[in-house]
Write a protein that holds these residues in place. Structure first.
Motif, PDB file in Angstrom:
ATOM      1  N   VAL A 119      54.460  -2.642 -14.066  1.00  0.00           N
ATOM      2  CA  VAL A 119      55.269  -4.057 -14.226  1.00  0.00           C
ATOM      3  C   VAL A 119      56.311  -4.342 -13.125  1.00  0.00           C
ATOM      4  O   VAL A 119      56.820  -3.268 -12.620  1.00  0.00           O
ATOM      5  N   ASN A 120      56.897  -5.399 -12.475  1.00  0.00           N
ATOM      6  CA  ASN A 120      57.859  -5.537 -11.782  1.00  0.00           C
ATOM      7  C   ASN A 120      58.479  -7.163 -12.025  1.00  0.00           C
ATOM      8  O   ASN A 120      57.855  -7.722 -11.974  1.00  0.00           O
ATOM      9  N   THR A 121      59.833  -6.829 -11.521  1.00  0.00           N
ATOM     10  CA  THR A 121      60.094  -8.202 -11.700  1.00  0.00           C
ATOM     11  C   THR A 121      61.644  -8.192 -10.826  1.00  0.00           C
ATOM     12  O   THR A 121      61.938  -7.770  -9.872  1.00  0.00           O
ATOM     13  N   THR A 122      62.003  -9.395 -10.520  1.00  0.00           N
ATOM     14  CA  THR A 122      62.944  -9.591  -9.389  1.00  0.00           C
ATOM     15  C   THR A 122      64.573  -9.944 -10.090  1.00  0.00           C
ATOM     16  O   THR A 122      65.371  -9.904  -9.514  1.00  0.00           O
ATOM     17  N   ALA A 123      64.016  -9.850 -11.784  1.00  0.00           N
ATOM     18  CA  ALA A 123      65.169 -10.309 -11.953  1.00  0.00           C
ATOM     19  C   ALA A 123      66.591  -8.954 -11.945  1.00  0.00           C
ATOM     20  O   ALA A 123      67.846  -9.481 -11.684  1.00  0.00           O
TER      21      ALA A 123
END
Length: 179
Positions: free
Chosen positions: A58-62
């Motif tokens: 999983v990845n996010t910029t949050a």
């Protein structure tokens, strides 16, 4: 006139709910914290559909550049996992494995960042059915013996051998066909 207005208002609310336009209202109570505390950002899940035993990334910029976070995969029975900065400085990445006992269906994955932001995404778990029986690939070896097909193949080979022998014999004797 009042009935028409109610009908149109009800229809508009139904369309808004169907299209997901009403989802922002559930976070309106958090606007006092700068507007970011209640906002849930996108969490990319790869692969988004997988069987138990698969490692999920999983990845996010949050979480922001150089940020950190903690992921929650309890809906799968996988527990918590860490997110750390990835190869792109603005992205944090984490991994977990889908437990073997996870039931098929859509499971929510959530992340809480050190900066207070949140991200969420879905993972679809599907169980693969294992093949049973023979696989007819046309190459043999995996198909059980069929005596009718074997007998037909032997007959074709025998007829070819007899025909070839007669043709060679005829040529060797010098016999020619007159047309």
């Amino acid at each position: 006139m009042r009935t028409t207005a109610r009908l149109l208002t009800g229809t508009a609310l139904t369309v808004a709910a169907t299209l997901g336009l009403g989802t922002q209202a559930s976070y309106a109570g958090d606007a006092g914290n700068g507007g970011n505390a209640g906002k849930v950002e996108a969490l990319e899940v790869y692969p988004s559909t997988a069987p138990p035993g698969t490692t999920i990334t999983v990845n996010t910029t949050a979480c922001g550049p150089g940020g950190h976070g903690v992921g929650d995969a309890h809906s799968l029975g996988a527990g918590k996992f860490d997110l750390t900065p990835g190869t792109h400085k603005e992205v944090v990445v984490g991994q977990f494995t889908i437990p073997r006992h996870t039931k098929p269906g859509v499971h929510g994955i959530a992340v809480r960042c050190a900066n207070g932001k949140r991200a969420a995404g879905d993972l679809v778990v599907r169980h693969h059915k294992h093949p049973s029986g023979h696989v007819d690939t046309g190459v043999g070896g995996s198909v059980g013996p069929d005596t009718t097909q074997i007998a037909a193949g032997v007959a074709v080979l025998a007829a070819s051998a007899v025909g070839g022998t007669l043709l060679l014999r005829r040529r060797a004797s010098g016999a020619t066909q007159d047309s």
